[in-house]
Enzyme design. Sequence first.
Site, PDB file in Angstrom:
ATOM      1  N   PRO A  60     -24.441  -5.905   5.535  1.00  0.00           N
ATOM      2  CA  PRO A  60     -23.025  -6.074   5.922  1.00  0.00           C
ATOM      3  C   PRO A  60     -22.439  -4.780   6.497  1.00  0.00           C
ATOM      4  O   PRO A  60     -21.676  -4.814   7.469  1.00  0.00           O
ATOM      5  CB  PRO A  60     -22.336  -6.459   4.615  1.00  0.00           C
ATOM      6  CG  PRO A  60     -23.421  -7.044   3.756  1.00  0.00           C
ATOM      7  CD  PRO A  60     -24.671  -6.302   4.129  1.00  0.00           C
ATOM      8  N   GLN A 102     -24.137  -2.350   8.018  1.00  0.00           N
ATOM      9  CA  GLN A 102     -24.715  -2.133   9.357  1.00  0.00           C
ATOM     10  C   GLN A 102     -23.955  -2.941  10.413  1.00  0.00           C
ATOM     11  O   GLN A 102     -23.614  -2.443  11.474  1.00  0.00           O
ATOM     12  CB  GLN A 102     -26.181  -2.564   9.378  1.00  0.00           C
ATOM     13  CG  GLN A 102     -27.109  -1.739   8.509  1.00  0.00           C
ATOM     14  CD  GLN A 102     -28.526  -2.335   8.527  1.00  0.00           C
ATOM     15  OE1 GLN A 102     -28.968  -2.861   9.536  1.00  0.00           O
ATOM     16  NE2 GLN A 102     -29.206  -2.250   7.405  1.00  0.00           N
ATOM     17  N   ASP A 151       0.822  -1.213   0.000  1.00  0.00           N
ATOM     18  CA  ASP A 151       0.000   0.000   0.000  1.00  0.00           C
ATOM     19  C   ASP A 151       0.855   1.262   0.000  1.00  0.00           C
ATOM     20  O   ASP A 151       0.415   2.302  -0.502  1.00  0.00           O
ATOM     21  CB  ASP A 151      -0.951   0.006   1.201  1.00  0.00           C
ATOM     22  CG  ASP A 151      -2.167  -0.882   0.940  1.00  0.00           C
ATOM     23  OD1 ASP A 151      -2.622  -0.934  -0.215  1.00  0.00           O
ATOM     24  OD2 ASP A 151      -2.640  -1.534   1.883  1.00  0.00           O
ATOM     25  N   HIS A 187      15.486  -1.793  -8.695  1.00  0.00           N
ATOM     26  CA  HIS A 187      14.061  -1.916  -9.052  1.00  0.00           C
ATOM     27  C   HIS A 187      13.527  -0.544  -9.471  1.00  0.00           C
ATOM     28  O   HIS A 187      13.022   0.204  -8.632  1.00  0.00           O
ATOM     29  CB  HIS A 187      13.251  -2.402  -7.852  1.00  0.00           C
ATOM     30  CG  HIS A 187      13.456  -3.852  -7.542  1.00  0.00           C
ATOM     31  ND1 HIS A 187      12.709  -4.842  -8.125  1.00  0.00           N
ATOM     32  CD2 HIS A 187      14.329  -4.468  -6.716  1.00  0.00           C
ATOM     33  CE1 HIS A 187      13.104  -6.013  -7.670  1.00  0.00           C
ATOM     34  NE2 HIS A 187      14.087  -5.820  -6.811  1.00  0.00           N
ATOM     35  N   CYS A 196      16.569  -6.647 -11.673  1.00  0.00           N
ATOM     36  CA  CYS A 196      17.151  -7.334 -10.523  1.00  0.00           C
ATOM     37  C   CYS A 196      17.507  -8.778 -10.874  1.00  0.00           C
ATOM     38  O   CYS A 196      18.489  -8.995 -11.570  1.00  0.00           O
ATOM     39  CB  CYS A 196      16.218  -7.230  -9.318  1.00  0.00           C
ATOM     40  SG  CYS A 196      17.136  -7.338  -7.777  1.00  0.00           S
ATOM     41  N   GLU A 255      10.900   0.249 -10.871  1.00  0.00           N
ATOM     42  CA  GLU A 255       9.432   0.373 -10.769  1.00  0.00           C
ATOM     43  C   GLU A 255       8.988   1.081  -9.493  1.00  0.00           C
ATOM     44  O   GLU A 255       7.905   1.673  -9.457  1.00  0.00           O
ATOM     45  CB  GLU A 255       8.757  -0.997 -10.875  1.00  0.00           C
ATOM     46  CG  GLU A 255       8.987  -1.975  -9.727  1.00  0.00           C
ATOM     47  CD  GLU A 255      10.228  -2.843  -9.884  1.00  0.00           C
ATOM     48  OE1 GLU A 255      11.180  -2.403 -10.553  1.00  0.00           O
ATOM     49  OE2 GLU A 255      10.245  -3.953  -9.313  1.00  0.00           O
ATOM     50  N   GLY A 268      16.206 -10.456 -13.083  1.00  0.00           N
ATOM     51  CA  GLY A 268      16.180 -10.447 -14.547  1.00  0.00           C
ATOM     52  C   GLY A 268      17.503  -9.964 -15.113  1.00  0.00           C
ATOM     53  O   GLY A 268      17.987 -10.475 -16.127  1.00  0.00           O
TER      54      GLY A 268
END
Length: 550
Positions: A192, A194, A74, A519, A382, A521, A384
């Site tokens: 659900p 509630q 996250d 990395h 990495c 990304e 790869g």
Amino acid sequence: MPFPTKFIFITGGVLSSLGKGLASAAIGALLESRGLTITLQKLDPYINVDPGTMNPFQHGEVFVTDDGAETDLDLGHYERFTHAKLGRNNNFTTGKIYHSVITKERRGDYLGGTVQVIPHITDEIKQSIMSVAQDVDVVIVEVGGTIGDIESLPFQEAIRQFKSEVGKENVLYVHLTLVPYIATAGEVKTKPTQHSVKELRSIGIQPDILLCRTDRFLSKEIKSKIALFCNVDVDQVITAKDVETIYEVPLVFHKERLDDKIIELLNIWTRAPKLGDWERLVAKIKNPRHSVTIAVVGKYIHLRESYKSLNEALCHGGIANDCKVSLDFVDSETIDESSCGQRLLAADGILVPGGFGSRGIEGKIGAIRFAREKKIPFFGICLGMQMAVVEYARNVAGMEGAHSTEFDEATPFPVIYLMTEWFDYKSQTVQTRDTTSDKGGTMRLGAYPCTLIEDSVAYRAYGRKEISERHRHRYEFNNAFKERLQQSGLIMSGTSPDGQLIEIVEIADHPWFLGCQFHPEFKSRPMDPQPLFVSFIRAALDHKKQKAIV
Ligand code: GLN
């Protein structure tokens, strides 16, 4: 007039995977768009000190921050949606909290007291939340797990206590629940929600805003019903409708006036939101002029969560090229050196991502050979990159049996190996490790500088010589083979500033072939795409056009 730091706590109900992380990130984006400074924090209920030791099949990607923390995925959403600077303190687990409390207990810090969940664990949690509250207007804290779980109770109790400590006008509780459409009944169901809110109230937390995940806009009647049962005003019930692209979430929340409600309830005055960038981004994603297919050859292909940042970075590279990027996940266990078939040939680019363990390793090497020989754009990240070096050593430099010692300790050509001693820039010390070192937190982790050579794919992509990217690996390029590989044509286009660590390799006479030890990304954002991904997708697009001509 400045106001005290405000805190938004986001909990989840009914079931997991409702998109609590994305909702938190989107709230961050909306508040930033109104000129507020924010940070985000994730509290995870599991006992691992960090997710670094967890299998990606179980937990999804491990996201790495600049300061080298191995964190929950996250945090990747948080960084992609906002400008918050995240690090070690932006993710706490039960394990990390207990580790700290037990360390203090052993040191004798509690002066003979009986150490208990309340107050010692809850105090530690509250301090952890406070540790990120400097210099920001709003702290957004996402509490992992689902309300009703036993294991997240200490976190829930801590956030309940938090309100009376910092003042009720400074705290907001947002609860994300599910409002499912039941086809047989032909209507959406509020029960659900509630029950989940009832559970939340039983531990002393009255939610201020309900984010209702659903596949359709909720009618006024349904919202009123939820409001009545859950003890909130009707305009505090927000539809969190499914979207085509995750980058649309801030916009749909804004349409539901979520940001207006948040600032009203927290009593903050801000400028009007500026969401033009988000609108343009979403329009671009939805109407691309081009398309490419990238074959991702890896082991964790069945779980998209395992390559979250990678998938996003490829999408960002596509946005920059006005191009939709479709991914064809190829299980590296199903291919070997001789049988890389039609799927790889059909792809416009081949990518081998990071990974651990020997399963499917020969398949990855086979795919890399295929990309090299057939001149298909290739991106190795990495593991790869490491396997690209192995492939080149074996099949071009004549080093039969070359390997990484991670997979073959007795290889005659250990081109990738465990560097037992190296100089660490961050700590300015010499570091050591061997095969018996602890597995948790002992990899080369976080941001490291890298210097590029000018005539290279990497330099052309970045447009500058000095870069910094994030690492997460134990093994390294073995300099004992550097000269021989260079003589055979392998280009070392990026190294640590002292030249000792090989960070990027390329080959000449190929449209785009690059492997990087880091990395890339992790640092890609939709509005600031990572340069290597932009360049790789452009190469894939060119390759596709070439294929069409031939
Ligand atoms: N297994 C390899 C190493 O530890 C690569 C890790 C990775 O791809 N993140 O060095």
